[in-house]
Design a protein around this motif. Structure first.
Motif, PDB file in Angstrom:
ATOM      1  N   LEU A   4       0.853  -1.189   0.000  1.00  0.00           N
ATOM      2  CA  LEU A   4       0.000   0.000   0.000  1.00  0.00           C
ATOM      3  C   LEU A   4       0.888   1.238   0.000  1.00  0.00           C
ATOM      4  N   HIS A   5       0.754   2.066  -1.022  1.00  0.00           N
ATOM      5  CA  HIS A   5       1.574   3.267  -1.150  1.00  0.00           C
ATOM      6  C   HIS A   5       1.067   4.385  -0.248  1.00  0.00           C
ATOM      7  N   GLY A   6       1.823   5.462  -0.201  1.00  0.00           N
ATOM      8  CA  GLY A   6       1.479   6.598   0.637  1.00  0.00           C
ATOM      9  C   GLY A   6       0.704   7.667  -0.101  1.00  0.00           C
ATOM     10  N   SER A   9       0.879   9.090  -4.259  1.00  0.00           N
ATOM     11  CA  SER A   9       1.735   8.192  -5.012  1.00  0.00           C
ATOM     12  C   SER A   9       0.877   7.166  -5.746  1.00  0.00           C
ATOM     13  N   PHE A  10       1.475   6.027  -6.082  1.00  0.00           N
ATOM     14  CA  PHE A  10       0.721   4.962  -6.747  1.00  0.00           C
ATOM     15  C   PHE A  10       1.488   3.665  -6.548  1.00  0.00           C
ATOM     16  N   SER A  11       0.880   2.557  -6.987  1.00  0.00           N
ATOM     17  CA  SER A  11       1.389   1.229  -6.660  1.00  0.00           C
ATOM     18  C   SER A  11       2.818   0.984  -7.135  1.00  0.00           C
ATOM     19  N   GLY A  12       3.148   1.453  -8.336  1.00  0.00           N
ATOM     20  CA  GLY A  12       4.470   1.174  -8.880  1.00  0.00           C
ATOM     21  C   GLY A  12       5.601   1.772  -8.074  1.00  0.00           C
ATOM     22  N   GLU A  13       5.337   2.867  -7.369  1.00  0.00           N
ATOM     23  CA  GLU A  13       6.405   3.526  -6.596  1.00  0.00           C
ATOM     24  C   GLU A  13       6.892   2.644  -5.456  1.00  0.00           C
ATOM     25  N   ILE A  28       2.212  -8.088  -4.522  1.00  0.00           N
ATOM     26  CA  ILE A  28       1.047  -7.506  -5.173  1.00  0.00           C
ATOM     27  C   ILE A  28       0.902  -6.064  -4.696  1.00  0.00           C
ATOM     28  N   ALA A  29       0.985  -5.124  -5.616  1.00  0.00           N
ATOM     29  CA  ALA A  29       0.818  -3.713  -5.277  1.00  0.00           C
ATOM     30  C   ALA A  29      -0.480  -3.206  -5.896  1.00  0.00           C
ATOM     31  N   VAL A  30      -1.238  -2.458  -5.138  1.00  0.00           N
ATOM     32  CA  VAL A  30      -2.515  -1.942  -5.619  1.00  0.00           C
ATOM     33  C   VAL A  30      -2.550  -0.423  -5.452  1.00  0.00           C
ATOM     34  N   ASP A  31      -3.209   0.234  -6.390  1.00  0.00           N
ATOM     35  CA  ASP A  31      -3.462   1.671  -6.245  1.00  0.00           C
ATOM     36  C   ASP A  31      -4.570   1.860  -5.218  1.00  0.00           C
ATOM     37  N   ARG A  32      -4.307   2.634  -4.197  1.00  0.00           N
ATOM     38  CA  ARG A  32      -5.354   2.893  -3.209  1.00  0.00           C
ATOM     39  C   ARG A  32      -6.454   3.768  -3.834  1.00  0.00           C
ATOM     40  N   PRO A  33      -7.631   3.835  -3.208  1.00  0.00           N
ATOM     41  CA  PRO A  33      -8.792   4.492  -3.825  1.00  0.00           C
ATOM     42  C   PRO A  33      -8.507   5.927  -4.285  1.00  0.00           C
ATOM     43  N   GLY A  34      -8.814   6.167  -5.538  1.00  0.00           N
ATOM     44  CA  GLY A  34      -8.639   7.495  -6.117  1.00  0.00           C
ATOM     45  C   GLY A  34      -7.289   7.722  -6.750  1.00  0.00           C
ATOM     46  N   ILE A  74       0.975   7.231   5.162  1.00  0.00           N
ATOM     47  CA  ILE A  74      -0.425   7.204   5.570  1.00  0.00           C
ATOM     48  C   ILE A  74      -1.110   5.904   5.145  1.00  0.00           C
ATOM     49  N   GLY A  75      -0.487   5.166   4.225  1.00  0.00           N
ATOM     50  CA  GLY A  75      -0.998   3.846   3.896  1.00  0.00           C
ATOM     51  C   GLY A  75      -0.981   2.914   5.092  1.00  0.00           C
ATOM     52  N   ALA A  76      -0.087   3.190   6.063  1.00  0.00           N
ATOM     53  CA  ALA A  76      -0.035   2.387   7.284  1.00  0.00           C
ATOM     54  C   ALA A  76      -1.323   2.504   8.081  1.00  0.00           C
ATOM     55  N   ALA A  77      -1.999   3.649   7.981  1.00  0.00           N
ATOM     56  CA  ALA A  77      -3.263   3.828   8.705  1.00  0.00           C
ATOM     57  C   ALA A  77      -4.312   2.845   8.200  1.00  0.00           C
ATOM     58  N   THR A  78      -4.364   2.659   6.887  1.00  0.00           N
ATOM     59  CA  THR A  78      -5.290   1.672   6.315  1.00  0.00           C
ATOM     60  C   THR A  78      -4.918   0.270   6.767  1.00  0.00           C
ATOM     61  N   ALA A  79      -3.621  -0.049   6.736  1.00  0.00           N
ATOM     62  CA  ALA A  79      -3.167  -1.375   7.151  1.00  0.00           C
ATOM     63  C   ALA A  79      -3.521  -1.649   8.606  1.00  0.00           C
TER      64      ALA A  79
END
Length: 271
Positions: A4-6, A9-13, A28-34, A74-79
């Motif tokens: 999960l990216h921050g 950003s986006f998944s590839g980063e 597996i990397a995913v683009d978070r919503p939006g 901030i992706g850590a918050a979702t995790a």
């Protein structure tokens, strides 16, 4: 392993920092919503608690029962919300420069203006028309005090400055603080093995405010603090990040098969 990216950003980063073969399963990397190619969540339901529900739907679609989650900033918050809501589906957590403590969002006048009803649309179009003017300064700030890797010259700035991505940033920040205040009361219940990798020069998610705070509350957390490293430890010290992930996987006993997933999202940004 789910990545999960921050913010912004986006998944590839995030995936580009982990270049060696996974010891088990798939990356597996995913683009978070939006962001990237993912559809946004409703504006009023874009915080990390709602994104945890989105993540469960992603895992269901990929037929993944449990996963190690690697999350930046901030992706850590979702995790963390997902680990609290669905503990049986989280084999472990690797949190990179986590932004996880209840914190009033910083005053970002350009972003706030870009979300206003009348001037927001034209301003977002202006940012998208000349993304390099904003992106170079932003990258230097995010990587400080470390150098921006050469491969980031190919970073798709126009891709990550699309209108819906800018709105996703604003809506996510709006929902962050209240969601994390509620979660802070339940952090001690999260039993997933956790490794926190942070830099002592991080100006965005200051380690003493976020990484240390989380490490003191997560029962099974180990903290790795890197000297002279900022907000991008997975890029500044990729070998350390890779070893931390491998060590975490070793503690989970995770093996290949349907548990590890069946699809891989690599994004378009590779080293």
């Amino acid at each position: 392993m789910i990545f999960l990216h921050g913010l912004g950003s986006f998944s590839g980063e995030i995936l580009s920092a982990f270049t060696t073969q996974p010891p088990a399963g798939r990356y597996i990397a995913v683009d978070r919503p939006g962001y990237g190619f993912s559809d946004p969540l409703p504006a009023a339901a874009s915080g990390p608690d709602a994104q945890a529900g989105w993540l469960e739907r992603v895992l269901d679609a990929m037929e993944i029962r449990t996963a190690v989650i690697v999350a930046h900033s901030i992706g850590a918050a979702t995790a963390l919300h997902f680990a609290s809501q669905r503990p049986e589906r989280v084999a472990g957590l690797l949190l990179l420069a986590p932004y996880g403590r209840p914190t009033r969002p910083a005053f970002v006048p350009l972003l706030r203006a870009a979300m206003l009803p009348l001037i927001g649309g034209p301003l977002r179009r202006l940012i998208r028309a000349a993304p390099s003017r904003f992106a170079r300064a932003k990258l230097a700030t995010v990587f400080y005090p470390n150098a921006v890797p050469a491969r980031f010259r190919r970073f798709p700035f126009r891709h990550v400055t699309r209108s819906r991505a800018l709105l996703a940033i604003g809506y996510e920040l709006r929902g962050y603080n209240q969601a994390m205040m509620r979660l802070s009361l339940r952090l001690r219940q999260i039993q997933a093995p956790t490794v926190i990798l942070a830099g002592n020069k991080d100006r965005i998610a200051q380690s003493e405010r976020h990484a240390f705070w989380l490490a003191s509350r997560l029962p099974k957390a180990d903290l790795i603090l890197l000297p002279r490293v900022g907000h991008m430890p997975h890029h500044a010290a990729p070998k350390v990040a890779d070893r931390a992930l491998r060590r975490l996987i070793g503690t989970t006993g995770i093996t290949c098969g349907i548990t590890c997933g069946s699809k891989q999202g690599l994004g378009g940004f590779r080293p």
